[in-house]
Design an enzyme around this catalytic site. Structure first.
Site, PDB file in Angstrom:
ATOM      1  N   GLY A 198     -50.349  20.326  70.093  1.00  0.00           N
ATOM      2  CA  GLY A 198     -50.015  21.730  70.299  1.00  0.00           C
ATOM      3  C   GLY A 198     -49.975  22.478  68.998  1.00  0.00           C
ATOM      4  O   GLY A 198     -49.295  22.069  68.067  1.00  0.00           O
ATOM      5  N   GLY A 251     -46.021  18.582  79.760  1.00  0.00           N
ATOM      6  CA  GLY A 251     -46.506  18.330  81.115  1.00  0.00           C
ATOM      7  C   GLY A 251     -46.630  19.620  81.883  1.00  0.00           C
ATOM      8  O   GLY A 251     -46.656  20.706  81.289  1.00  0.00           O
ATOM      9  N   TYR A 290     -59.416  11.755  74.913  1.00  0.00           N
ATOM     10  CA  TYR A 290     -59.442  12.854  73.941  1.00  0.00           C
ATOM     11  C   TYR A 290     -58.094  13.224  73.346  1.00  0.00           C
ATOM     12  O   TYR A 290     -57.987  13.481  72.155  1.00  0.00           O
ATOM     13  CB  TYR A 290     -60.022  14.096  74.620  1.00  0.00           C
ATOM     14  CG  TYR A 290     -59.810  15.378  73.831  1.00  0.00           C
ATOM     15  CD1 TYR A 290     -60.592  15.669  72.707  1.00  0.00           C
ATOM     16  CD2 TYR A 290     -58.814  16.291  74.193  1.00  0.00           C
ATOM     17  CE1 TYR A 290     -60.385  16.832  71.979  1.00  0.00           C
ATOM     18  CE2 TYR A 290     -58.605  17.457  73.474  1.00  0.00           C
ATOM     19  CZ  TYR A 290     -59.390  17.728  72.366  1.00  0.00           C
ATOM     20  OH  TYR A 290     -59.189  18.864  71.648  1.00  0.00           O
TER      21      TYR A 290
HETATM   22  P1  AMP Z   1     -66.770  22.490  75.638  1.00  0.00           P
HETATM   23  O1  AMP Z   1     -67.303  22.990  74.341  1.00  0.00           O
HETATM   24  O2  AMP Z   1     -66.102  23.587  76.443  1.00  0.00           O
HETATM   25  O3  AMP Z   1     -67.749  21.707  76.441  1.00  0.00           O
HETATM   26  O4  AMP Z   1     -65.576  21.489  75.275  1.00  0.00           O
HETATM   27  C1  AMP Z   1     -65.855  20.192  74.866  1.00  0.00           C
HETATM   28  C2  AMP Z   1     -65.195  19.907  73.592  1.00  0.00           C
HETATM   29  O5  AMP Z   1     -63.815  20.241  73.681  1.00  0.00           O
HETATM   30  C3  AMP Z   1     -65.272  18.431  73.247  1.00  0.00           C
HETATM   31  O6  AMP Z   1     -65.644  18.330  71.883  1.00  0.00           O
HETATM   32  C4  AMP Z   1     -63.879  17.901  73.482  1.00  0.00           C
HETATM   33  O7  AMP Z   1     -63.488  17.031  72.455  1.00  0.00           O
HETATM   34  C5  AMP Z   1     -62.985  19.110  73.494  1.00  0.00           C
HETATM   35  N1  AMP Z   1     -62.042  19.126  74.608  1.00  0.00           N
HETATM   36  C6  AMP Z   1     -62.109  18.485  75.759  1.00  0.00           C
HETATM   37  N2  AMP Z   1     -61.054  18.794  76.538  1.00  0.00           N
HETATM   38  C7  AMP Z   1     -60.301  19.642  75.871  1.00  0.00           C
HETATM   39  C8  AMP Z   1     -59.063  20.321  76.146  1.00  0.00           C
HETATM   40  N3  AMP Z   1     -58.430  20.167  77.281  1.00  0.00           N
HETATM   41  N4  AMP Z   1     -58.578  21.132  75.205  1.00  0.00           N
HETATM   42  C9  AMP Z   1     -59.239  21.287  74.068  1.00  0.00           C
HETATM   43  N5  AMP Z   1     -60.394  20.694  73.731  1.00  0.00           N
HETATM   44  C10 AMP Z   1     -60.932  19.883  74.629  1.00  0.00           C
END
Ligand code: AMP
Length: 483
Positions: free
Chosen positions: A37, A114, A250
């Site tokens: 966070g 959560g 992740y």
């Molecule tokens: P996107 O660019 O929207 O496809 O997001 C994918 C990227 O965001 C990947 O590099 C992930 O590591 C990261 N990612 C995946 N889930 C989350 C999340 N809930 N919050 C922030 N980053 C995320």
């Protein structure tokens, strides 16, 4: 309450009982949990019955929110701390945690990681009985329940009323209480330093302060720590464990232990498994840093393809507080990583990331690689396609904005301009975690929600029972994280 203004809470919590440097330890603990966070950070300290709790919360990273002068003022031998990540629409100081009240039961402070699925119902019920809410965060509901003067406000009774994902640290005038919901969606661990108990969302916080990891708080366990020691209660009905698999994929830090297995090790294994399932001939394997690093290493190892860090990460980009428009997201993606052209020119490359959400990151990476002269670009993702909303605290956008909710891998490859796209299978992912299939929450991948979501959001599983909730469209209020 307007659902769209309700924040999601992807957070980190920390607590310490009985240490002369409680605030300082919490401060360092929060640094280790910063990845959970970046929107706000806060600490509440206490000295003992009859003395006022001290609180400091502010917006931004731990280093911005809590200054040395602020720490000086946080006296006491007990403390709880919190780092919060939520949607930008809810980026207000009033929602920063820990939350604190002074009620007929005395002072109570709470930090929550959560997301409660029955927050709307409980809030409406409490408001109908006269409660006045100061924030829009779910966690305040727990505080209101705890503040009730009768038996209903006892910690165990209050906790039985909330459903969903909650790893909590609670501080009363004499105790520190650690709570994990009966499904154990989010992690929470117990450690010890100089004879003092500490609680943290992840074990990496113990490493930083030099605390010894003792054990995980069990799903459904409430640990009560006071000057007499520690005791456990199990107030909830037993249910199936459903630890969030995305913590492994992740969210958690690679140096943490989750359920006694190291996260980096799991991610490396996910990469190996991905290579076994979706292997391709190539000259280089390139991670999307930092999230794809371990999976890319595993992928390269498995296929004997050199692992090359061709993307250079700018480590000084903080999370911005600007509106999460597509323009800003695109800018964020570009400013964060640069490519070493010389390494990829004329090469067939596999680029590995942990997940594709909207596809923004993957699209930018593939474009970049093409521009730099890569002859083939294969995208490999170390988790299955994300198709469903998370109602338990991970911030994903509306399912309609999840690329894999709308498109097949082949279509996604076309959209990204990649030669191929390959995802890890659900079975392969679970195998890599070394956890039993039935002990993980896979809802964002398979749409099976271990705790029913009252608004209705597809299938749910409860214990061994499976059923269908009416197919109304899911109420999500998530915008996704700016990367
Ligand atoms: P996107 O660019 O929207 O496809 O997001 C994918 C990227 O965001 C990947 O590099 C992930 O590591 C990261 N990612 C995946 N889930 C989350 C999340 N809930 N919050 C922030 N980053 C995320």
């Amino acid at each position: 309450m307007n659902q769209h203004h309700r924040p999601k809470d992807e957070c980190g919590v920390f607590a310490v009982h009985g240490h002369p440097n409680a605030a300082l330890l919490t401060y360092y603990g929060l640094f280790a949990l910063q990845h959970r966070g970046q929107e706000s950070a806060g600490i509440v300290t206490a000295n003992g019955p009859g003395t006022a709790f001290q609180k400091h919360v502010d917006m931004g990273l731990v280093s911005q929110a809590i200054k040395p002068d602020d720490l000086e003022k946080l006296k006491g031998t007990r403390a709880i701390g919190h780092v919060r990540y939520s949607t930008t629409g809810s980026s207000v100081l009033g929602n920063a945690q820990p939350l604190m009240v002074d009620c007929s039961r005395g002072q109570i402070a709470i930090g929550h990681n959560g997301n409660l699925v029955n927050a709307g119902l409980l809030r409406a019920e409490l408001e109908a009985r006269g409660s006045i809410f100061a924030t829009t965060v779910d966690s305040e509901i727990i505080l209101h329940l705890l503040a009730q003067p009768n038996e209903a406000g006892s910690v165990l009774s209050a906790l039985r009323r909330v459903h969903g994902a909650f790893s909590l640290v609670i501080m009363t005038e004499s105790e520190i209480i650690g709570v994990r919901d009966p499904n154990g969606f989010r992690p929470l661990s117990l450690g010890m330093l100089d004879g003092a108990y500490v609680l943290a969302s992840e074990t990496c916080a113990f490493d930083l302060i030099g605390a010894k990891f003792i054990r995980d708080i069990e799903p459904g366990e409430v640990v009560i720590i006071n000057n007499d020691g520690i005791r456990s209660e199990h107030p909830f009905n037993e249910t199936r464990r459903s630890f969030c698999v995305f913590e492994y994929v992740y969210f958690a830090r690679p140096d943490s232990m989750l359920n006694d297995i190291n996260v980096a090790r799991v991610r490396t294994e996910m990469g190996r498994q991905l290579a076994r399932e979706t292997g391709v001939e190539a000259d280089l394997v390139i991670p999307v840093p930092d999230s794809g690093i371990y999976a890319a290493m595993g992928f390269g190892e498995e296929l004997n393809i050199p692992y090359v860090q061709a993307f250079v990460r700018n480590h000084y980009i903080g999370r911005t507080f600007l509106q999460p428009s597509q323009l800003i997201r695109d800018f964020n993606v570009r400013v964060k990583l640069n490519l070493i052209r010389e390494l990829v020119e004329g090469k067939r490359v596999v680029v590995v990331d942990d997940s594709i959400v909207r596809g923004t990151t993957a699209l930018a990476r593939v474009n970049h690689l093409r521009e730099a002269g890569a002859t083939e670009v294969h995208v490999r993702v170390s988790c299955p396609p994300h198709k469903h909303a998370c109602h338990y605290g991970i911030d994903f956008p509306d399912p309609k904005k999840l690329l894999a909710n709308q498109h097949t891998p082949k279509e996604i490859a076309g959209y990204l301009g990649a030669d191929s796209v390959g995802y890890l299978s659900i079975d392969g992912m679970v195998k890599a975690t070394q956890q039993a299939l039935g002990s993980l929450c896979l809802a964002c991948f398979n749409g099976e929600y271990p705790v029913p979501v009252p608004d209705g959001a597809g299938k749910y599983v409860m214990g061994k029972q499976r059923g269908l909730v009416p197919d109304s469209s899911p109420q999500t209020d998530m915008f996704g994280k700016l990367k």
